[in-house]
Scaffold this motif. Structure first.
Motif, mmCIF file in Angstrom:
data_model
loop_
_atom_site.group_PDB
_atom_site.id
_atom_site.type_symbol
_atom_site.label_atom_id
_atom_site.label_comp_id
_atom_site.label_asym_id
_atom_site.label_seq_id
_atom_site.Cartn_x
_atom_site.Cartn_y
_atom_site.Cartn_z
ATOM 1 N N HIS A 1 0.714 -1.171 -0.052
ATOM 2 C CA HIS A 1 0.125 0.763 -0.220
ATOM 3 C C HIS A 1 0.704 2.092 0.330
ATOM 4 O O HIS A 1 0.521 2.071 -0.316
ATOM 5 N N ILE B 1 -9.518 0.009 -9.635
ATOM 6 C CA ILE B 1 -8.808 0.349 -8.135
ATOM 7 C C ILE B 1 -8.291 1.578 -8.466
ATOM 8 O O ILE B 1 -8.395 2.054 -7.293
ATOM 9 N N ARG C 1 -11.446 4.061 -7.746
ATOM 10 C CA ARG C 1 -12.063 3.446 -6.287
ATOM 11 C C ARG C 1 -11.340 4.285 -5.341
ATOM 12 O O ARG C 1 -10.955 5.238 -4.261
ATOM 13 N N THR C 2 -9.650 4.372 -5.308
ATOM 14 C CA THR C 2 -8.465 5.363 -4.395
ATOM 15 C C THR C 2 -8.683 6.635 -4.769
ATOM 16 O O THR C 2 -8.379 7.282 -3.415
ATOM 17 N N HIS D 1 -8.701 -5.560 -14.034
ATOM 18 C CA HIS D 1 -7.797 -5.914 -12.078
ATOM 19 C C HIS D 1 -8.006 -7.529 -12.048
ATOM 20 O O HIS D 1 -7.538 -8.194 -11.745
ATOM 21 N N LEU E 1 -0.235 -6.239 -8.264
ATOM 22 C CA LEU E 1 -1.409 -6.926 -7.970
ATOM 23 C C LEU E 1 -0.713 -8.509 -8.846
ATOM 24 O O LEU E 1 -1.133 -9.290 -7.317
#
Length: 493
Positions: free
Chosen positions: A7, A47, A50-51, A458, A484
């Motif tokens: 992260h 992803i 969304r982040t 993804h 990923l």
């Protein structure tokens, strides 16, 4: 979950990308079933998007008034009108298709008035416009959208309060306490006018005015329905199932943020060779006997209600709420009692599909014999034609946990057919499940990466990485995708 260990590195990468010119891919829409009330449009977001959406909203949320930034409990919202001494009547209403019609320009003005975070708000509105493909609407079933939605609708509550009404709001729901019926009518008319100023309309079918005693009774309807279904001893057993985790279906949203997506990490499905005996599973993780018995009772009560000639809506809602939390318990307890009825659940209570899929997954992990029974049940379920695309996606998710010791089953062939679906969500979930099972064709998944909607890419890549990590790494598009793949290969789950 797969990317948690990376992260810090990924946050730096995304921050650098967001500081420059970047493209935001439009959300893909999946229509999730609602029992007896149509469907809900859920936005599937990539992803990166969304982040970014979450980060911008969180930055703004920190500067919002406390009553917006931190929601009170729904139970407290429903009880709030009763604390108004002069209240002889309580009006209840909500907004029709609320999240679909939030105007971005008006939202931006309200956010800036409440937070002052002009730069973040400008970026947020740009992201929202790209996600929705228009200048109205919020992605549904996202916690960030709840913050924005609560901010937008609070304008109506404040104006009602300034006009002298005891008004309370929770998302798009309103409760207004008044001393007379005339005041109640005036308050609802004002609520409708103010909502219209925001481009919204009240839901007439959900607009009621109760006398105080009747309103109190309505709050107790759910408990009263339980008392009709269960004895005192059984109610004590049901407490270990409920544990305050649900509310009447008529009063709360039916889906959590987690239920909106697929690719859930429960545990490695392993293989049939790993399960040497019927009893080889984690005994420490089993539900208690009392909790299992209560879940069995909830299943029996639901079956009794849906089979009754004179069905009562409140009793149906009660048993559906209990069944939502009971199905996973029964699966973990290795109970086969629900297995013959999963088809009925999918047809009569489609909103319980995620719970039904979780039941199949959990039951399959309790031993070889249980897994075979689930496989056989799934072979039958996939042949039914009444399932929505959303339901089929959840069945495809469940299929990904059912290794079959090299045997090519009907649901394997079904998954292969789903790869050719025009619905990106179906194709992507099928790809992830086939990769998890080790039955995917590498070239086919590589081609699918560019065929699906970007929001699902993804998930396809994750399935490809489960099947062949080197092949996935060779086609990864950027640092996020490489991370990923690397995390998927390193993580045995």
């Amino acid at each position: 979950m797969v990317l948690l260990d990376s992260h810090v590195k990924l946050a730096t990468n995304m921050k650098n990308r967001a500081s420059k010119q970047f493209d935001v891919n439009r959300a893909d829409i999946v229509f999730a079933d609602k029992n007896r009330r149509g469907s809900r449009a859920i936005s599937e977001i990539g992803i990166f998007e969304r982040t970014l959406y979450r980060a911008l909203v969180e930055l703004i949320r920190n500067s919002l008034p406390a009553h917006i930034a931190e929601r009170s409990e729904h139970r407290a919202f429903r009880a709030a009108p009763l604390a108004v001494d002069s209240a002889r009547y309580v009006s209840s209403t909500d907004i029709s298709s609320y999240y679909e019609f939030v105007d971005h320009e008006a939202l931006g003005q309200e956010l800036e008035a409440q937070s002052g975070e002009a730069l973040a708000i400008d970026s947020l509105l740009e992201v929202l416009g790209a996600l929705m493909g228009r200048r109205v609407g919020l992605p549904q079933i996202h916690a960030s959208s709840d913050v924005l939605g609560d901010t937008y609708i609070d304008v109506v509550r404040r104006r009602l309060v300034r006009a002298g009404y005891a008004a309370f709001s929770y998302s798009d729901d309103f409760r207004i306490a008044t001393p007379t019926l005339a005041d109640a009518k005036s308050a609802l008319e004002m609520c409708a006018r103010e909502a219209r100023e925001l481009g919204l309309t009240l839901n007439e079918s959900k607009t009621y005015t109760f006398g105080r005693e009747k309103y109190v009774s309505s709050l107790e309807d759910f408990s009263s329905a339980e008392l009709q279904l269960f004895t005192g001893d059984e109610l004590r057993e049901l407490e270990v199932v409920r544990l305050g985790v649900y509310e009447p279906l008529a009063d709360v949203d039916e889906y959590s943020d987690e239920e909106a997506g697929f690719g859930v990490d429960l545990a490695d499905p392993g293989s049939d060779e790993d399960l040497h005996s019927e009893t080889e599973f984690d005994v420490a993780g089993l539900p208690s006997i009392a909790r299992t018995e209560a879940a069995e009772k909830a299943l029996s009560a639901w079956l009794e209600q849906v089979g009754a000639e004179d069905q009562e809506a409140q009793l149906i809602a009660t048993t559906e709420s209990l069944l939502r939390v009971s199905l996973p318990i029964l699966g973990a307890a290795a109970s086969r009692s629900a297995l013959p009825h999963i088809s009925l659940v999918l047809r009569l209570a489609p909103s319980l599909t995620p719970a039904a899929a979780t039941y199949l997954i959990m039951l399959s992990r309790t031993g070889r014999a249980a897994r075979v029974e689930v496989q056989e049940a799934l072979d039958v379920l996939i042949e039914e034609s009444a399932h929505s695309d959303w339901q089929r996606a959840w069945l495809a998710e469940a299929a990904g946990w059912l290794r079959s010791a090299g045997v090519d089953r009907e649901y394997h062939r079904w998954l292969r057919n789903l790869l050719m679906s025009e619905r990106s969500g179906l194709a992507a979930v099928a790809a992830a499940s086939m990769g998890r099972l080790g039955i995917a064709n590498v070239s086919e998944l590589q081609r699918l990466l560019d065929a699906v909607h970007p929001a699902w890419r993804h998930l396809v890549l994750w399935g490809l990485a489960k099947q062949d990590g080197a092949a996935a790494m060779s086609v990864a598009e950027d640092m996020l995708e490489r991370s990923l793949v690397a995390a998927t290969v390193e993580n045995p789950r």
